[in-house]
Scaffold this motif. Structure first.
Motif, PDB file in Angstrom:
ATOM      1  N   GLY A  37       0.744  -1.335   0.037  1.00 48.87           N
ATOM      2  CA  GLY A  37       0.090   0.121  -0.011  1.00 48.87           C
ATOM      3  C   GLY A  37       0.981   1.320  -0.006  1.00 48.87           C
ATOM      4  N   VAL A  38       2.077   1.256  -0.073  1.00 48.93           N
ATOM      5  CA  VAL A  38       2.997   2.290  -0.073  1.00 48.93           C
ATOM      6  C   VAL A  38       3.890   2.583  -1.305  1.00 48.93           C
ATOM      7  N   THR A  39       3.011   2.457  -2.551  1.00 49.53           N
ATOM      8  CA  THR A  39       3.823   2.522  -3.964  1.00 49.53           C
ATOM      9  C   THR A  39       4.875   3.749  -3.898  1.00 49.53           C
ATOM     10  N   GLU A  40       4.933   4.883  -3.110  1.00 52.44           N
ATOM     11  CA  GLU A  40       5.899   5.922  -3.262  1.00 52.44           C
ATOM     12  C   GLU A  40       7.098   5.398  -2.675  1.00 52.44           C
ATOM     13  N   SER A  41       7.356   4.433  -1.943  1.00 53.87           N
ATOM     14  CA  SER A  41       8.361   3.776  -1.364  1.00 53.87           C
ATOM     15  C   SER A  41       8.984   2.609  -2.108  1.00 53.87           C
TER      16      SER A  41
ATOM     17  N   SER B 132      10.085  -2.983   8.524  1.00 56.67           N
ATOM     18  CA  SER B 132       8.939  -2.134   8.991  1.00 56.67           C
ATOM     19  C   SER B 132       8.224  -2.925   9.870  1.00 56.67           C
ATOM     20  N   VAL B 133       7.906  -2.461  11.012  1.00 53.47           N
ATOM     21  CA  VAL B 133       6.997  -3.093  11.857  1.00 53.47           C
ATOM     22  C   VAL B 133       5.555  -3.293  11.017  1.00 53.47           C
ATOM     23  N   ASP B 134       5.125  -2.591  10.043  1.00 49.13           N
ATOM     24  CA  ASP B 134       4.067  -2.778   9.208  1.00 49.13           C
ATOM     25  C   ASP B 134       4.121  -3.837   8.394  1.00 49.13           C
ATOM     26  N   THR B 135       5.494  -3.986   7.929  1.00 52.26           N
ATOM     27  CA  THR B 135       5.256  -5.398   6.911  1.00 52.26           C
ATOM     28  C   THR B 135       5.825  -6.768   7.708  1.00 52.26           C
TER      29      THR B 135
ATOM     30  N   VAL C 165       5.075  -7.955   1.484  1.00 50.19           N
ATOM     31  CA  VAL C 165       5.605  -6.634   0.737  1.00 50.19           C
ATOM     32  C   VAL C 165       4.915  -6.717  -0.637  1.00 50.19           C
ATOM     33  N   CYS C 166       4.754  -5.706  -1.358  1.00 50.17           N
ATOM     34  CA  CYS C 166       4.186  -5.639  -2.680  1.00 50.17           C
ATOM     35  C   CYS C 166       5.441  -5.929  -3.639  1.00 50.17           C
TER      36      CYS C 166
ATOM     37  N   VAL D  53       4.983 -12.302 -11.213  1.00 50.30           N
ATOM     38  CA  VAL D  53       3.922 -12.318 -10.041  1.00 50.30           C
ATOM     39  C   VAL D  53       3.960 -10.817  -9.819  1.00 50.30           C
ATOM     40  N   THR D  54       2.722 -10.168  -9.590  1.00 53.99           N
ATOM     41  CA  THR D  54       2.645  -8.819  -9.187  1.00 53.99           C
ATOM     42  C   THR D  54       1.482  -8.957  -8.201  1.00 53.99           C
ATOM     43  N   GLY D  55       1.889  -8.569  -6.641  1.00 55.79           N
ATOM     44  CA  GLY D  55       0.968  -8.442  -5.863  1.00 55.79           C
ATOM     45  C   GLY D  55       1.566  -8.639  -4.404  1.00 55.79           C
ATOM     46  N   ASP D  56       0.751  -8.698  -3.372  1.00 55.99           N
ATOM     47  CA  ASP D  56       1.351  -8.842  -2.056  1.00 55.99           C
ATOM     48  C   ASP D  56       1.826 -10.119  -1.669  1.00 55.99           C
TER      49      ASP D  56
END
Length: 166
Positions: free
Chosen positions: A41-45, A70-73, A97-98, A104-107
């Protein structure tokens, strides 16, 4: 589903292109591609990666240095794998991660490693994510070699229709 090609910054494009160029004409050429990873969800990174499709790997792994952890990932889970380039086992921290790649493309869930034993590769794409997807270049030759060999010995008492299932 169409796979989007990652959009890279000019400096990142140069680094990835240079890394991909190292594999031209080599044994890994058919298995190396460009991709990108970002926190979900953070494509700018989004960060570019050189991906090696590893058909012998059961777990997809990425270099720790490519993208800050990151604690988010962090999935607060790990997997035990045979150490890359070693005969020891190690526990890999799992992160979500994305991923954008030609396979493959996705999480996706990936393991994090400090090193990959192939220079310029940032990610080994294993069978856990890519499954049976393989990008192979068939070998061609100017003059095919035709060998006449008998692969079936037919007993005189058998009929050919029996062998063919008729």
């Amino acid at each position: 589903m169409a796979v989007e090609k990652p959009v890279l910054l000019p400096a990142e494009t140069h680094v990835v292109s240079k890394a991909l160029g190292r594999f031209q004409g080599g044994v890994f050429e058919s298995f190396v591609s460009q991709g990108s990873v970002s926190p979900v969800g953070v494509t700018e990174s989004e960060k570019p990666v050189v991906v090696l499709r590893d058909m012998g790997a059961t777990q997809t792994v990425r270099l720790k240095s490519v993208l800050p952890l990151s604690v988010d990932t962090d999935l607060h889970n790990s997997v035990l794998v045979e150490s890359i380039g070693d005969t020891e086992y190690q526990s890999l921290q799992l992160h979500k991660v994305c991923l954008k790649s030609k396979y493959v493309t996705g999480d996706v869930t990936i393991g994090i490693v400090d090193k990959i034993p192939v220079e310029s590769v940032h990610m080994l794409l294993g069978n856990d994510i890519a499954g049976g997807q393989v990008n192979m270049c068939p070998g061609l030759c100017e003059k095919p070699v035709v060998e006449k060999t008998c692969i079936l010995s037919i007993d005189e008492k058998l009929s050919l229709s029996c062998i063919l299932g008729g």
